[in-house]
Each structure stands twice: as C-alpha cells, then as structure tokens.
Design a protein around this motif. Structure first.
Motif, PDB file in Angstrom:
ATOM      1  N   TRP A  77       2.184  -8.565  34.743  1.00  0.00           N
ATOM      2  CA  TRP A  77       1.147  -7.785  35.421  1.00  0.00           C
ATOM      3  C   TRP A  77      -0.028  -7.512  34.465  1.00  0.00           C
ATOM      4  N   GLN A  78       0.285  -7.160  33.234  1.00  0.00           N
ATOM      5  CA  GLN A  78      -0.768  -6.884  32.266  1.00  0.00           C
ATOM      6  C   GLN A  78      -1.591  -8.135  31.976  1.00  0.00           C
ATOM      7  N   GLN A  79      -0.949  -9.290  31.955  1.00  0.00           N
ATOM      8  CA  GLN A  79      -1.675 -10.533  31.719  1.00  0.00           C
ATOM      9  C   GLN A  79      -2.587 -10.886  32.893  1.00  0.00           C
ATOM     10  N   LEU A  80      -2.160 -10.521  34.102  1.00  0.00           N
ATOM     11  CA  LEU A  80      -2.943 -10.849  35.287  1.00  0.00           C
ATOM     12  C   LEU A  80      -4.055  -9.838  35.563  1.00  0.00           C
ATOM     13  N   ARG A  81      -4.014  -8.694  34.899  1.00  0.00           N
ATOM     14  CA  ARG A  81      -4.969  -7.636  35.200  1.00  0.00           C
ATOM     15  C   ARG A  81      -6.433  -8.069  35.100  1.00  0.00           C
ATOM     16  N   PRO A  82      -6.852  -8.790  34.048  1.00  0.00           N
ATOM     17  CA  PRO A  82      -8.268  -9.188  34.001  1.00  0.00           C
ATOM     18  C   PRO A  82      -8.696 -10.023  35.201  1.00  0.00           C
ATOM     19  N   ALA A  83      -7.836 -10.955  35.623  1.00  0.00           N
ATOM     20  CA  ALA A  83      -8.178 -11.793  36.773  1.00  0.00           C
ATOM     21  C   ALA A  83      -8.221 -10.965  38.062  1.00  0.00           C
ATOM     22  N   LEU A  84      -7.266 -10.051  38.221  1.00  0.00           N
ATOM     23  CA  LEU A  84      -7.243  -9.216  39.424  1.00  0.00           C
ATOM     24  C   LEU A  84      -8.445  -8.265  39.453  1.00  0.00           C
ATOM     25  N   GLN A  85      -8.796  -7.731  38.299  1.00  0.00           N
ATOM     26  CA  GLN A  85      -9.959  -6.858  38.248  1.00  0.00           C
ATOM     27  C   GLN A  85     -11.235  -7.625  38.587  1.00  0.00           C
ATOM     28  N   ALA A  86     -11.353  -8.843  38.082  1.00  0.00           N
ATOM     29  CA  ALA A  86     -12.520  -9.655  38.408  1.00  0.00           C
ATOM     30  C   ALA A  86     -12.569  -9.991  39.897  1.00  0.00           C
ATOM     31  N   ALA A  87     -11.392 -10.153  40.514  1.00  0.00           N
ATOM     32  CA  ALA A  87     -11.358 -10.403  41.955  1.00  0.00           C
ATOM     33  C   ALA A  87     -11.795  -9.174  42.736  1.00  0.00           C
ATOM     34  N   ALA A  88     -11.383  -7.990  42.253  1.00  0.00           N
ATOM     35  CA  ALA A  88     -11.773  -6.749  42.925  1.00  0.00           C
ATOM     36  C   ALA A  88     -13.258  -6.472  42.750  1.00  0.00           C
ATOM     37  N   PHE A  89     -13.789  -6.781  41.556  1.00  0.00           N
ATOM     38  CA  PHE A  89     -15.222  -6.653  41.294  1.00  0.00           C
ATOM     39  C   PHE A  89     -15.580  -7.548  40.125  1.00  0.00           C
ATOM     40  N   PRO A  90     -16.499  -8.494  40.332  1.00  0.00           N
ATOM     41  CA  PRO A  90     -17.430  -8.607  41.467  1.00  0.00           C
ATOM     42  C   PRO A  90     -16.950  -9.476  42.619  1.00  0.00           C
TER      43      PRO A  90
END
Length: 306
Positions: free
Chosen positions: A143-156
């Motif tokens: 989950w921690q490894q995927l966080r940057p990609a998920l955050q980028a999906a949420a914004f922008p």
C-alpha cells in the motif's frame, strides 16, 4: 449553467484581463511600487497568453480542443511522473496519461461518473497517513509503495478528466471557463495583496510565499468581483458568491497538494514549460481542482447547479 455561453465567458475574460492590466499599470506608475508593478506585469504577460489559448481553444471546440486536452494531459502526466515517480519514467507516465484523457473524452459522462465512484474515491484514501483497516505488514508495505500512484490518480488525475470532459460539453464548458476566470482572479488578487500587505506566512513549509494577508485579500476581492459580475450579467448574486467561495477553497487546496508533491520529492519546481509560469501543472493545478470540483458537483446534481 447560469445561462452563460462561451462567447460571453470569452468577453468576460478579456474584460477582466484589461482591468488587471489597468490596475497593474497604476501600481507601476507609483514610484514607490514601480519595481513591484513591473515584476508582476512580466508574469501577467505569460498568464494572459495562457488564458487566451484556453479560451480560444474552448471557443473553437472540436478536434482542436480534443487534441489540446490530450497533449495537456500528457504534459501534466510527464511533470507529475517526473516528481512523484522517477524522471526516467516520466515519459511512460505522459503516454499513459494522454491515452487515459483520450479515452475519457469519448466516454459518456454518466459512465465517467461511475468510474470515478469506483476508482476515484478509493484513491482519495491514499491521502490518509496509513491504511485505515488492519492488514498484514506485507500488504501495508505494498500500500505504501502504491500511494504515490494513487495520490496522483486522485489529483490531478480524476479532477483533470472531469475538467477536460466538461470543456467538451456545451452545457458545461462555460462553467469550466468561469472556474478558470475566477481562479486566475483569486490568484492575481492574492499575489498583489501578498506583495503589498503580506506579513504572516500562511503555510511556511508547503508554500512559504503565501501569506494570510494575501489569501484574505484575494478571497475578499474575488467575492467582490463575483458580485459585480452577477450584477452586470443579471445573475443570482448569492449563487455567484457561493461559486466564488467554493472556487477559492478548491483552488487553494489544489495548489497546496501540488506543493506537497514537490516537498515529498525534495524538489523546488516541476519541469518548466513556460518562463515565469513553471510547468503546466504549476500553472493549472488550481484550475484543475476548481474546474473538476464544479464539474463533479454539476454532474451529481443533474446539471441543475448552479
């Protein structure tokens, strides 16, 4: 959507740009603030160019607008990938982002809303300090490894898709342009207020140049501008004031999230595209947040708001 058309919004944008130049000209004429006025005017020239391109492409519509939005999505994907992931993967992210935007533009709005509920809302969880439910250590690490990609999906990511789709729909495009005009007005008022009156940093770590005085001055002048527009165009003043307040809040949130990404990566700027404006994401992060938020709200209410 407030009964406004794209031509009206274009004329409105031109009028506000002329007013901004007049105000900055007065600042430049005063010897005590001449250097400040000259500095802001140089920034204003590139901002005016961006505004002309956005309004012009929206007015043209059709394949010109579609192509521009795909290219813009790819450029923002490149910049975010460069900062959030690894520089060598930036072009991969650019191609992926451009392809996703192209698909979204041809996706019916109801289907796009369903996909947002399925994918966009869970991505927002990535902004929490940690996964809210008890899971194994291995899955937590994943989950921690995927966080940057998920955050980028949420914004922008998702806000840009909603903004881009709104710009291609005649009933939503004027609202998207209104969001842009209000965002630029807020940013401009806040910049001038901060330069003239700013003393107290609002977000010392995230955005050291933003001051409480600047933000308050920007918000106050934005609401006054919205009320003046409502009076001139015979629009509901309460609705315009509410739209202005929501735009200011979303614009600030978008700007701070973009700044947080840079702080997390330990970099000062996104890859520069235009002098004195920075990258495309630097220039448009507030509009992406505000335009995407208004598009979402309008779509969820069936087009009956505002």
């Amino acid at each position: 959507m407030l009964g406004l058309g794209i031509s009206t919004m274009a004329a409105l944008g031109a009028g506000l740009l002329a007013t901004a130049y007049a105000i900055l000209g007065l600042i430049w004429l005063r010897p005590a603030t001449r250097a400040l006025g000259a500095d802001i005017l140089r920034t204003m020239h590139s901002a005016a160019l961006i505004a002309a391109v956005i309004i012009g492409l929206t007015w043209l519509g059709g394949w010109w607008l579609y192509a521009a939005l795909v290219l813009l999505g790819g450029r923002i994907g490149y910049e975010v990938g460069h900062v959030r992931f690894r520089p060598e993967l930036a072009w991969v992210n650019a191609v992926f982002a451009g392809a996703v935007v192209a698909l979204a533009l041809f996706c019916p709005l109801p289907l796009l809303m369903v996909l947002w509920l399925i994918c966009g809302l869970p991505a927002i969880l990535a902004y929490l300090p940690r996964w809210p439910l008890p899971i194994s250590g291995q899955r937590l690490a994943m989950w921690q490894q995927l966080r940057p990609a998920l955050q980028a999906a949420a914004f922008p990511g998702w806000p840009f898709l909603l903004l881009a789709k709104g710009l291609t729909l005649p009933q939503y495009a004027p609202l998207m342009l209104l969001a842009y005009i209000l965002v630029e007005s807020f940013d401009g008022y806040a910049l001038v207020s901060g330069k003239l009156l700013g003393r107290t940093p609002a977000f010392p770590r995230l955005s050291p140049r933003k001051t409480i005085e600047g933000l308050l001055g920007g918000a106050f002048m934005l609401v006054l501008t919205a009320l003046a527009l409502a009076w001139a165009l015979a629009l509901p003043m309460a609705v315009m004031a509410a739209v202005a307040g929501l735009v200011a809040a979303l614009a600030l949130a978008g700007d701070l999230i973009a700044s947080q990404y840079k702080r997390d990566a330990g970099v000062k700027d996104y890859p520069v595209l235009l002098a004195r404006q920075g990258g495309a994401f630097d220039s448009l992060d507030s509009w992406i947040a505000a335009g995407g938020g208004l598009a979402l709200l309008a779509a969820l209410t069936g087009g009956s708001w505002p």
